[in-house]
Design a protein around this motif. Sequence first.
Motif, PDB file in Angstrom:
ATOM      1  N   ARG A   9     -22.491 -35.710  28.014  1.00  0.00           N
ATOM      2  CA  ARG A   9     -23.358 -36.482  27.053  1.00  0.00           C
ATOM      3  C   ARG A   9     -23.996 -35.507  25.941  1.00  0.00           C
ATOM      4  O   ARG A   9     -24.098 -35.798  24.873  1.00  0.00           O
ATOM      5  CB  ARG A   9     -24.403 -37.325  27.896  1.00  0.00           C
ATOM      6  N   VAL A  10     -24.472 -34.310  26.560  1.00  0.00           N
ATOM      7  CA  VAL A  10     -25.189 -33.505  25.487  1.00  0.00           C
ATOM      8  C   VAL A  10     -24.343 -33.005  24.712  1.00  0.00           C
ATOM      9  O   VAL A  10     -24.329 -32.678  23.802  1.00  0.00           O
ATOM     10  CB  VAL A  10     -25.794 -32.332  26.588  1.00  0.00           C
ATOM     11  N   ALA A  11     -22.952 -32.722  25.344  1.00  0.00           N
ATOM     12  CA  ALA A  11     -21.958 -31.991  24.412  1.00  0.00           C
ATOM     13  C   ALA A  11     -21.378 -32.832  23.323  1.00  0.00           C
ATOM     14  O   ALA A  11     -21.397 -32.824  22.001  1.00  0.00           O
ATOM     15  CB  ALA A  11     -20.697 -31.656  25.091  1.00  0.00           C
ATOM     16  N   ILE A  12     -21.193 -34.391  23.587  1.00  0.00           N
ATOM     17  CA  ILE A  12     -20.819 -35.131  22.706  1.00  0.00           C
ATOM     18  C   ILE A  12     -22.025 -35.556  21.646  1.00  0.00           C
ATOM     19  O   ILE A  12     -21.789 -35.427  20.354  1.00  0.00           O
ATOM     20  CB  ILE A  12     -20.857 -36.613  23.504  1.00  0.00           C
ATOM     21  N   LEU A  13     -23.317 -35.601  22.088  1.00  0.00           N
ATOM     22  CA  LEU A  13     -24.464 -35.659  21.303  1.00  0.00           C
ATOM     23  C   LEU A  13     -24.739 -34.429  20.329  1.00  0.00           C
ATOM     24  O   LEU A  13     -24.970 -34.444  19.269  1.00  0.00           O
ATOM     25  CB  LEU A  13     -25.775 -36.110  21.941  1.00  0.00           C
ATOM     26  N   ASP A  14     -24.322 -33.297  20.779  1.00  0.00           N
ATOM     27  CA  ASP A  14     -24.619 -32.183  20.041  1.00  0.00           C
ATOM     28  C   ASP A  14     -23.359 -32.230  18.933  1.00  0.00           C
ATOM     29  O   ASP A  14     -23.785 -31.639  17.800  1.00  0.00           O
ATOM     30  CB  ASP A  14     -24.576 -30.926  20.968  1.00  0.00           C
ATOM     31  N   THR A  15     -22.138 -32.473  19.296  1.00  0.00           N
ATOM     32  CA  THR A  15     -21.143 -32.214  18.445  1.00  0.00           C
ATOM     33  C   THR A  15     -21.168 -33.246  17.244  1.00  0.00           C
ATOM     34  O   THR A  15     -21.176 -33.245  16.056  1.00  0.00           O
ATOM     35  CB  THR A  15     -19.867 -32.460  18.917  1.00  0.00           C
ATOM     36  N   LEU A  16     -21.875 -34.531  17.793  1.00  0.00           N
ATOM     37  CA  LEU A  16     -21.975 -35.671  16.623  1.00  0.00           C
ATOM     38  C   LEU A  16     -23.093 -35.302  15.860  1.00  0.00           C
ATOM     39  O   LEU A  16     -23.060 -35.528  14.501  1.00  0.00           O
ATOM     40  CB  LEU A  16     -21.992 -37.242  17.376  1.00  0.00           C
ATOM     41  N   ALA A  17     -24.161 -34.869  16.144  1.00  0.00           N
ATOM     42  CA  ALA A  17     -25.398 -34.408  15.491  1.00  0.00           C
ATOM     43  C   ALA A  17     -24.978 -33.573  14.348  1.00  0.00           C
ATOM     44  O   ALA A  17     -25.259 -33.495  13.215  1.00  0.00           O
ATOM     45  CB  ALA A  17     -26.520 -33.916  16.459  1.00  0.00           C
ATOM     46  N   LYS A  18     -24.041 -32.224  15.016  1.00  0.00           N
ATOM     47  CA  LYS A  18     -23.881 -31.407  13.960  1.00  0.00           C
ATOM     48  C   LYS A  18     -22.831 -31.823  12.835  1.00  0.00           C
ATOM     49  O   LYS A  18     -23.047 -31.647  11.607  1.00  0.00           O
ATOM     50  CB  LYS A  18     -22.939 -30.100  14.406  1.00  0.00           C
ATOM     51  N   HIS A  19     -21.969 -32.883  13.343  1.00  0.00           N
ATOM     52  CA  HIS A  19     -21.091 -33.511  12.239  1.00  0.00           C
ATOM     53  C   HIS A  19     -21.906 -34.480  11.320  1.00  0.00           C
ATOM     54  O   HIS A  19     -21.660 -34.416  10.081  1.00  0.00           O
ATOM     55  CB  HIS A  19     -19.958 -34.178  12.878  1.00  0.00           C
ATOM     56  N   GLU A  23     -22.372 -34.209   7.269  1.00  0.00           N
ATOM     57  CA  GLU A  23     -22.114 -35.219   6.333  1.00  0.00           C
ATOM     58  C   GLU A  23     -23.233 -35.598   5.431  1.00  0.00           C
ATOM     59  O   GLU A  23     -23.220 -36.017   4.401  1.00  0.00           O
ATOM     60  CB  GLU A  23     -21.747 -36.451   7.148  1.00  0.00           C
ATOM     61  N   LEU A  24     -24.486 -35.620   6.129  1.00  0.00           N
ATOM     62  CA  LEU A  24     -25.873 -35.787   5.423  1.00  0.00           C
ATOM     63  C   LEU A  24     -26.028 -34.949   4.288  1.00  0.00           C
ATOM     64  O   LEU A  24     -26.786 -35.173   3.301  1.00  0.00           O
ATOM     65  CB  LEU A  24     -26.963 -35.789   6.494  1.00  0.00           C
ATOM     66  N   LEU A 168     -17.314 -40.413   9.292  1.00  0.00           N
ATOM     67  CA  LEU A 168     -17.731 -39.537  10.628  1.00  0.00           C
ATOM     68  C   LEU A 168     -16.375 -39.402  11.410  1.00  0.00           C
ATOM     69  O   LEU A 168     -16.240 -38.518  12.288  1.00  0.00           O
ATOM     70  CB  LEU A 168     -18.625 -40.126  10.993  1.00  0.00           C
ATOM     71  N   THR A 169     -15.478 -40.468  11.152  1.00  0.00           N
ATOM     72  CA  THR A 169     -14.360 -40.529  12.047  1.00  0.00           C
ATOM     73  C   THR A 169     -12.851 -40.165  11.344  1.00  0.00           C
ATOM     74  O   THR A 169     -11.931 -40.093  11.973  1.00  0.00           O
ATOM     75  CB  THR A 169     -14.212 -41.852  12.585  1.00  0.00           C
ATOM     76  N   ALA A 170     -13.218 -39.380  10.177  1.00  0.00           N
ATOM     77  CA  ALA A 170     -11.990 -39.265   9.332  1.00  0.00           C
ATOM     78  C   ALA A 170     -11.260 -38.122   9.875  1.00  0.00           C
ATOM     79  O   ALA A 170     -10.302 -37.388   9.574  1.00  0.00           O
ATOM     80  CB  ALA A 170     -12.217 -39.087   7.658  1.00  0.00           C
ATOM     81  N   GLY A 171     -11.679 -37.344  10.959  1.00  0.00           N
ATOM     82  CA  GLY A 171     -11.197 -36.059  11.353  1.00  0.00           C
ATOM     83  C   GLY A 171     -11.743 -34.983  10.754  1.00  0.00           C
ATOM     84  O   GLY A 171     -12.910 -34.931  10.379  1.00  0.00           O
ATOM     85  N   GLY A 172     -11.307 -33.895  10.746  1.00  0.00           N
ATOM     86  CA  GLY A 172     -11.890 -32.583  10.223  1.00  0.00           C
ATOM     87  C   GLY A 172     -12.511 -31.820  11.503  1.00  0.00           C
ATOM     88  O   GLY A 172     -12.660 -32.501  12.446  1.00  0.00           O
ATOM     89  N   GLU A 173     -13.200 -30.863  10.919  1.00  0.00           N
ATOM     90  CA  GLU A 173     -13.878 -30.193  11.927  1.00  0.00           C
ATOM     91  C   GLU A 173     -15.311 -30.696  12.153  1.00  0.00           C
ATOM     92  O   GLU A 173     -16.077 -31.216  11.469  1.00  0.00           O
ATOM     93  CB  GLU A 173     -14.392 -28.739  11.403  1.00  0.00           C
ATOM     94  N   ALA A 174     -15.507 -30.646  13.297  1.00  0.00           N
ATOM     95  CA  ALA A 174     -16.987 -31.421  13.883  1.00  0.00           C
ATOM     96  C   ALA A 174     -17.944 -30.348  13.892  1.00  0.00           C
ATOM     97  O   ALA A 174     -17.730 -29.088  14.092  1.00  0.00           O
ATOM     98  CB  ALA A 174     -16.503 -32.088  15.342  1.00  0.00           C
TER      99      ALA A 174
END
Length: 174
Positions: A9-19, A23-24, A168-174
């Motif tokens: 969960r931490v890994a997923i949330l960390d990756t999403l937060a960085k992505h 984007e922001l 956010l879901t278009a791919g590319g580096e996270a």
Amino acid sequence: MSLKDTATRVAILDTLAKHITAELKAAKANLETGLRAAKAETGTQTIAVDLLGADIGKASLVQNGPIASVIDEAALIAWVREVAPSEIVTRLVTEVRPAWRKNLLDSLSAAGVIEWVDPETGVIHEVPGVEMVGRAAHTRLTIPAEGKIAIAEAWRSGALTTVVLPELTAGGEA
């Protein structure tokens, strides 16, 4: 939840937060560019923020007034030595006491001129080594509590899928 599940969960949330942070940053740069262009073309500096047809806040281009900035340290030190010698600190380098310097620059910025009034004598001094420097405009996003609640509800209902998720879901580096 197991430790492994928590780590996942931490890994997923960390990756999403960085992505999302990346984007922001890009979206804010686009907003500022757009607002600068709108100001140049039509004078528009504020636009409504719309969520699914409802205004939930505003985005504004903020142009701060100029601030006092030291451009010639030696000239400032020489002047302070003359008018307020107790505010000079001599070490390996000579500098104006930081608190006094901050107060001086703050008062000059507030006045909008590089003139200092000696509080003891009332004499007005033009301060050498300091000039008023313009500051870059920036954007300000104002979303009241109701708007934040509307965004959270739209997120939970899945209504934001077409607004933010494609990027956010278009791919590319996270």
